[in-house]
Structure formats: C-alpha cells, structure tokens
Scaffold this motif. Structure first.
Motif, PDB file in Angstrom:
ATOM      1  N   LEU A 143      45.506  43.809  46.603  1.00 12.62           N
ATOM      2  CA  LEU A 143      44.625  42.747  46.145  1.00 12.62           C
ATOM      3  C   LEU A 143      43.174  43.200  46.077  1.00 12.62           C
ATOM      4  O   LEU A 143      42.667  43.855  46.983  1.00 12.62           O
ATOM      5  CB  LEU A 143      44.753  41.534  47.074  1.00 12.62           C
ATOM      6  CG  LEU A 143      46.142  40.881  47.129  1.00 12.62           C
ATOM      7  CD1 LEU A 143      46.146  39.746  48.143  1.00 12.62           C
ATOM      8  CD2 LEU A 143      46.584  40.386  45.765  1.00 12.62           C
ATOM      9  N   GLN A 144      42.523  42.815  44.984  1.00 12.70           N
ATOM     10  CA  GLN A 144      41.112  43.110  44.784  1.00 12.70           C
ATOM     11  C   GLN A 144      40.297  41.840  44.999  1.00 12.70           C
ATOM     12  O   GLN A 144      40.843  40.742  45.165  1.00 12.70           O
ATOM     13  CB  GLN A 144      40.876  43.663  43.375  1.00 12.70           C
ATOM     14  CG  GLN A 144      41.718  44.867  43.030  1.00 12.70           C
ATOM     15  CD  GLN A 144      41.460  46.047  43.954  1.00 12.70           C
ATOM     16  OE1 GLN A 144      40.303  46.370  44.234  1.00 12.70           O
ATOM     17  NE2 GLN A 144      42.513  46.696  44.409  1.00 12.70           N
ATOM     18  N   LEU A 145      38.967  41.966  44.962  1.00  8.05           N
ATOM     19  CA  LEU A 145      38.106  40.817  45.215  1.00  8.05           C
ATOM     20  C   LEU A 145      38.379  39.686  44.234  1.00  8.05           C
ATOM     21  O   LEU A 145      38.438  38.512  44.617  1.00  8.05           O
ATOM     22  CB  LEU A 145      36.634  41.240  45.147  1.00  8.05           C
ATOM     23  CG  LEU A 145      35.606  40.125  45.397  1.00  8.05           C
ATOM     24  CD1 LEU A 145      35.824  39.490  46.769  1.00  8.05           C
ATOM     25  CD2 LEU A 145      34.200  40.662  45.266  1.00  8.05           C
ATOM     26  N   LYS A 146      38.586  39.997  42.945  1.00  5.54           N
ATOM     27  CA  LYS A 146      38.843  38.955  41.954  1.00  5.54           C
ATOM     28  C   LYS A 146      40.143  38.214  42.268  1.00  5.54           C
ATOM     29  O   LYS A 146      40.258  37.007  42.012  1.00  5.54           O
ATOM     30  CB  LYS A 146      38.887  39.547  40.547  1.00  5.54           C
ATOM     31  CG  LYS A 146      39.998  40.533  40.278  1.00  5.54           C
ATOM     32  CD  LYS A 146      39.968  41.043  38.849  1.00  5.54           C
ATOM     33  CE  LYS A 146      41.110  42.013  38.571  1.00  5.54           C
ATOM     34  NZ  LYS A 146      42.430  41.387  38.707  1.00  5.54           N
ATOM     35  N   ASP A 147      41.119  38.939  42.854  1.00  7.87           N
ATOM     36  CA  ASP A 147      42.376  38.290  43.238  1.00  7.87           C
ATOM     37  C   ASP A 147      42.141  37.294  44.359  1.00  7.87           C
ATOM     38  O   ASP A 147      42.693  36.180  44.344  1.00  7.87           O
ATOM     39  CB  ASP A 147      43.401  39.334  43.695  1.00  7.87           C
ATOM     40  CG  ASP A 147      43.756  40.314  42.595  1.00  7.87           C
ATOM     41  OD1 ASP A 147      43.975  39.861  41.455  1.00  7.87           O
ATOM     42  OD2 ASP A 147      43.816  41.527  42.870  1.00  7.87           O
ATOM     43  N   TYR A 148      41.319  37.672  45.335  1.00  2.00           N
ATOM     44  CA  TYR A 148      41.023  36.761  46.442  1.00  2.00           C
ATOM     45  C   TYR A 148      40.286  35.515  45.946  1.00  2.00           C
ATOM     46  O   TYR A 148      40.516  34.406  46.419  1.00  2.00           O
ATOM     47  CB  TYR A 148      40.197  37.473  47.511  1.00  2.00           C
ATOM     48  CG  TYR A 148      40.960  38.496  48.313  1.00  2.00           C
ATOM     49  CD1 TYR A 148      42.053  38.119  49.085  1.00  2.00           C
ATOM     50  CD2 TYR A 148      40.596  39.835  48.299  1.00  2.00           C
ATOM     51  CE1 TYR A 148      42.759  39.051  49.830  1.00  2.00           C
ATOM     52  CE2 TYR A 148      41.302  40.770  49.032  1.00  2.00           C
ATOM     53  CZ  TYR A 148      42.379  40.374  49.797  1.00  2.00           C
ATOM     54  OH  TYR A 148      43.083  41.298  50.537  1.00  2.00           O
ATOM     55  N   ILE A 149      39.398  35.707  44.988  1.00  2.00           N
ATOM     56  CA  ILE A 149      38.658  34.560  44.436  1.00  2.00           C
ATOM     57  C   ILE A 149      39.617  33.609  43.721  1.00  2.00           C
ATOM     58  O   ILE A 149      39.555  32.386  43.905  1.00  2.00           O
ATOM     59  CB  ILE A 149      37.558  35.054  43.475  1.00  2.00           C
ATOM     60  CG1 ILE A 149      36.494  35.844  44.260  1.00  2.00           C
ATOM     61  CG2 ILE A 149      36.925  33.883  42.732  1.00  2.00           C
ATOM     62  CD1 ILE A 149      35.464  36.511  43.395  1.00  2.00           C
ATOM     63  N   ASN A 188      43.154  39.045  56.874  1.00  4.39           N
ATOM     64  CA  ASN A 188      41.759  39.366  57.154  1.00  4.39           C
ATOM     65  C   ASN A 188      40.813  38.534  56.302  1.00  4.39           C
ATOM     66  O   ASN A 188      39.732  38.140  56.747  1.00  4.39           O
ATOM     67  CB  ASN A 188      41.484  40.853  56.922  1.00  4.39           C
ATOM     68  CG  ASN A 188      42.130  41.724  57.974  1.00  4.39           C
ATOM     69  OD1 ASN A 188      42.344  41.292  59.102  1.00  4.39           O
ATOM     70  ND2 ASN A 188      42.461  42.953  57.617  1.00  4.39           N
ATOM     71  N   PHE A 189      41.217  38.258  55.049  1.00  2.00           N
ATOM     72  CA  PHE A 189      40.315  37.543  54.147  1.00  2.00           C
ATOM     73  C   PHE A 189      40.307  36.054  54.429  1.00  2.00           C
ATOM     74  O   PHE A 189      39.254  35.422  54.470  1.00  2.00           O
ATOM     75  CB  PHE A 189      40.721  37.790  52.692  1.00  2.00           C
ATOM     76  CG  PHE A 189      39.680  37.356  51.693  1.00  2.00           C
ATOM     77  CD1 PHE A 189      38.642  38.197  51.338  1.00  2.00           C
ATOM     78  CD2 PHE A 189      39.735  36.093  51.126  1.00  2.00           C
ATOM     79  CE1 PHE A 189      37.680  37.795  50.436  1.00  2.00           C
ATOM     80  CE2 PHE A 189      38.772  35.676  50.217  1.00  2.00           C
ATOM     81  CZ  PHE A 189      37.746  36.530  49.862  1.00  2.00           C
TER      82      PHE A 189
END
Length: 280
Positions: A257-263, A222-223
C-alpha cells in the motif's frame, strides 16, 4: 563534533556547571566514552569539561538509545542518582497513567522508543532550557502534522507542565514549548488518545505470498491503529463473488500500500462508518 573542535581550537572553553557535572560524575558510560574517544580526539580536546559537554549533547539524541547495552547503562545511572531528566519522565508517566484512569481510558504504557524520545527530550530541556526546538535554530514543522484534536488533553498537558515548572520548579520542565511538541507527538501514537477515529474491521483476502500479506497487515495497523471483530471491509486482489464476502464493501490491492491507497481507504472507511451509524 567539528563545532566542538573548532571552538576549542579558537581558545573558547567549556566550563560545566554543577547541575551538568552531576550527569557525568561517577557515570560508567561517560568513563567508557572517554576511553573510546581518547585515541581519536586531538590532544587539545583531552579535557573532562570539553569531553563531558560533548557527551551530554550526544545523549540528547535518542539514536544512541537504540543500542540496548547503552540504553541500559543510561537508565541505570539516571535511576540510581534520580537525576532531573529521569524524575521528569517518571512523573510524566505517573501523570499520564492517572489521566487515563480519570478519563476512563484504556491504560497504555509508553513504548521503549517513546521513553527514549521523551527522556532525551527532558535531558535536552535540562541542559538547554532556553534553546529552540532544533539544533539549527529553526522551529521544527514535524509536530504540526501530528495535531491531536483533543482540547481537553492539550489543556491537561498545559496544566501539568505549568505545575511542574512553577510549583514544583522541576529543572527538566523548563523548556515547555519544546516539551509540549514532543509529548503531543508521542501521545498521537497512543490508542487511548485517538478515540475519534472510525473503528471498523478489515478482512484481507489476497493471493500474495504470506510475507507480502504481512507487510500489508502491518502497514494497515500502523496507519490506522485499530482492530475489531465484525468485518466491514474486504481487501482483496480481485472482486470476490462468493458469499458472504460478495456483500462486503471491498478495496482492490495490487501490491504494497502507498500513501494514495491509505487516503482512498480512509475515505471508504469514513463512508462505511457513516452508513453503520445510520443503521443504529
């Protein structure tokens, strides 16, 4: 609902014009709505114009389209009578398909959720051609976070909307600034218009339960919204020392996974893509 009741109680009246009345005439869902609401509405609100105006406003909110029976009733009526919101969506879908073919892009149809979003947007534009983007009158900042870096597509949308508004004079294309934001929001989710993103494939190797692994996979899809074949990056709960995985770039995951992980992942993917490009 409170605003409708208050206006009526203060002796202000709604008078539906011909273009709005055609959206409730012989409309089975509107008749059902009247039956459902009759025991609830006060006596002074038992008026077709008042109830019809409320019904049309509610139909601009796509939350109601998530009920499959209601959605079917909405689209069946509008397709039968070829209403402006329906023909606007149909013409836009045809134009999008033509654009993808013309540009040599993979053909991707709108999801049901995207159709709900755009149809309700065209209905809003048809009912309120001069209205601002949000009910409270403040411009929404949501679209600003979904900018598509595709000037050619934006130019094409500008031309398409201009033709519909000026040459075709389509009544459901009058609120262009509102509709442009809605269409860009939808197109941002379509893979055909996100070609500029780096394309790599991730191998997920964890000791999480299958359901938790599935959540991570869905989050990644999705991301980042792409898939491939050759593995470039390994996601694992620990460093893997066995060949051939030991030679892969890796990213340690400890949970969902959190937002910081995606970044962090996006930055690692960018570096991998640069390395792959240098090898070519």
């Amino acid at each position: 609902l409170g605003a409708f009741f208050l206006r009526k109680s203060q002796k202000h009246y709604v008078d539906l014009n011909k273009r709005k009345r055609r959206l409730i005439t012989d409309n089975p869902l509107f008749l059902q709505f009247c039956q459902w609401m009759q025991p609830v509405f006060p006596n002074y609100f038992q008026n077709e114009d008042e109830v019809g105006a409320l019904f049309l406003v509610l139909m601009t909110r796509e939350e109601y389209y998530t009920d499959e029976e209601i959605r079917t009733s909405i689209f069946t009526f509008h397709q039968k009578y070829q209403t402006p919101p329906y023909t606007a969506l149909y013409e836009a879908k045809e134009a999008l398909e033509f654009y993808q073919t013309e540009q040599g892009l993979p053909t991707e149809t709108l999801s049901k959720e995207a159709e709900n979003y755009l149809f309700s947007s065209h209905l809003f534009a048809y009912l309120f051609p001069e209205a601002k983007e949000t009910i409270d009158g403040n411009d929404s900042d949501f679209m600003n976070h979904l900018v598509i870096e595709n000037k050619e597509l934006k130019h094409w949308l500008d031309l398409f909307f201009e033709v519909e508004r000026r040459e075709v004079r389509h009544p459901a294309f009058q609120n262009i600034s509102f509709l442009m934001g809605r269409y860009l929001t939808v197109l941002k989710t379509m893979g055909a218009f996100t070609q500029q993103l780096p394309q790599i494939t991730i191998l997920l190797m964890t000791d999480f339960p299958l359901f938790e692994e599935q959540l991570i996979q869905e989050g990644l899809c999705n991301f980042f919204r792409y898939r491939g074949r050759d593995v470039d990056l390994l996601l694992s709960t620990s460093k893997v020392h066995r060949k051939p995985w030991a030679d892969l770039e890796y990213f340690i995951v400890t949970g969902e996974l959190q937002l910081k992980d995606y970044i962090e992942l996006f930055e690692k993917i960018r570096l991998i893509q640069e390395k792959n490009n240098r090898r070519r």
